[in-house]
Design an enzyme around this catalytic site. Structure first.
Site, PDB file in Angstrom:
ATOM      1  N   VAL A   1       6.338  27.577  -3.251  1.00 35.54           N
ATOM      2  CA  VAL A   1       6.874  27.399  -1.900  1.00 35.54           C
ATOM      3  C   VAL A   1       7.543  28.682  -1.423  1.00 35.54           C
ATOM      4  O   VAL A   1       7.334  29.134  -0.290  1.00 35.54           O
ATOM      5  CB  VAL A   1       7.858  26.213  -1.864  1.00 35.54           C
ATOM      6  CG1 VAL A   1       8.542  26.134  -0.497  1.00 35.54           C
ATOM      7  CG2 VAL A   1       7.137  24.909  -2.157  1.00 35.54           C
ATOM      8  N   CYS A   2       8.333  29.291  -2.301  1.00 34.87           N
ATOM      9  CA  CYS A   2       9.046  30.506  -1.926  1.00 34.87           C
ATOM     10  C   CYS A   2       8.089  31.650  -1.606  1.00 34.87           C
ATOM     11  O   CYS A   2       8.351  32.457  -0.713  1.00 34.87           O
ATOM     12  CB  CYS A   2       9.997  30.915  -3.042  1.00 34.87           C
ATOM     13  SG  CYS A   2      11.294  29.706  -3.379  1.00 34.87           S
ATOM     14  N   ALA A   3       6.969  31.728  -2.330  1.00 35.95           N
ATOM     15  CA  ALA A   3       5.984  32.773  -2.056  1.00 35.95           C
ATOM     16  C   ALA A   3       5.433  32.647  -0.645  1.00 35.95           C
ATOM     17  O   ALA A   3       5.255  33.648   0.070  1.00 35.95           O
ATOM     18  CB  ALA A   3       4.859  32.718  -3.079  1.00 35.95           C
TER      19      ALA A   3
END
Length: 239
Positions: free
Chosen positions: A63-65
């Site tokens: 998700v952070c990517a």
């Protein structure tokens, strides 16, 4: 490539005691730290503009990517608003640089803003993302250990916190909404107005209750629409 070993040795975030957590309109805690773009002092880096700090629990997480890649794609939107962007992830500068290659593969753009290397969890604790008594360093922790490190802070030119949002690990952030919040905060910092539900830039705004009608005549000579005595709508004063 910059020599990061020296930066890592000198960039030690300092902690202060946070009694009951951070609040809107408090001064954002300052720190000096290593990032993917070198060592920075946070308040000096902000300068006389706005800044958005958004944090991540671990490098190489899905998700952070997608979030970091999307912010890279719309970086010009933040620049147009005189708002710098800085990420934070509980890992090393070296990992951040490796992750940047993955992010480019995913989103077509590498992060074009600094990412804080919070290896010793100092900034996460300073900003009340993790308990101050939490032990360990990034190398011994998983994303699940750091799942509360998913916050967004909007900080104004006065270095005060203007907005805070927390997200779960499973939900990607809506950066169009964050841009909307920046627009609202910048408008309401300049004029004595507030923005209604679902407001977007250019739409009607609300005269704040602290401004009485006599004062409003001077501030807003074009007049207003009274929906209720406490709800007075006007055209956006920034045109």
């Amino acid at each position: 490539m910059l020599e990061w070993s020296h930066a890592m040795s000198v960039a030690k975030p300092y902690l202060k005691e946070v009694d009951m957590g951070l609040r809107i309109n408090e001064i954002a805690p300052d720190f000096t730290v290593a990032t993917s773009e070198g060592t920075i002092n946070f308040h000096e880096w902000i300068g006389d503009g706005w800044a958005m700090l958004f944090s991540h629990p671990k490098d190489f997480t899905p998700v952070c990517a997608t979030e970091l890649g999307y912010v890279a794609q719309i970086h010009d939107e933040f620049t147009a608003r005189n708002c710098k962007v800085i990420g934070l992830s509980v890992d090393s500068v070296e990992d951040h640089l490796k992750w940047a290659d993955d992010i480019k593969d995913i989103a077509g753009a590498k992060p074009n803003f600094p990412i804080i290397a919070d290896e010793n969890l100092a900034v996460a604790k300073l900003y009340d993302m993790l308990p101050a008594e939490e032990e360990g360093t990034a190398g011994s922790r998983t994303a699940a250990d750091n799942q509360t490190v998913r916050l967004v802070f909007l900080i104004g030119p006065d270095k005060k916190i203007k907005m805070m949002l927390a997200y779960p690990m499973s939900t990607g952030r809506n950066f169009e909404e964050l841009l909307r919040v920046i627009d609202s905060c910048q408008l309401t910092a300049t004029y004595k107005v507030a923005t209604p539900a679902n407001w977007k830039r250019g739409e009607d705004v609300i005269i704040v209750p602290a401004v009485d009608n006599e004062t409003a005549k001077t501030l807003f000579p074009g007049g207003w629409t009274t929906v209720k005595p406490y709800l007075r709508k006007i055209k956006s004063p920034d045109g």
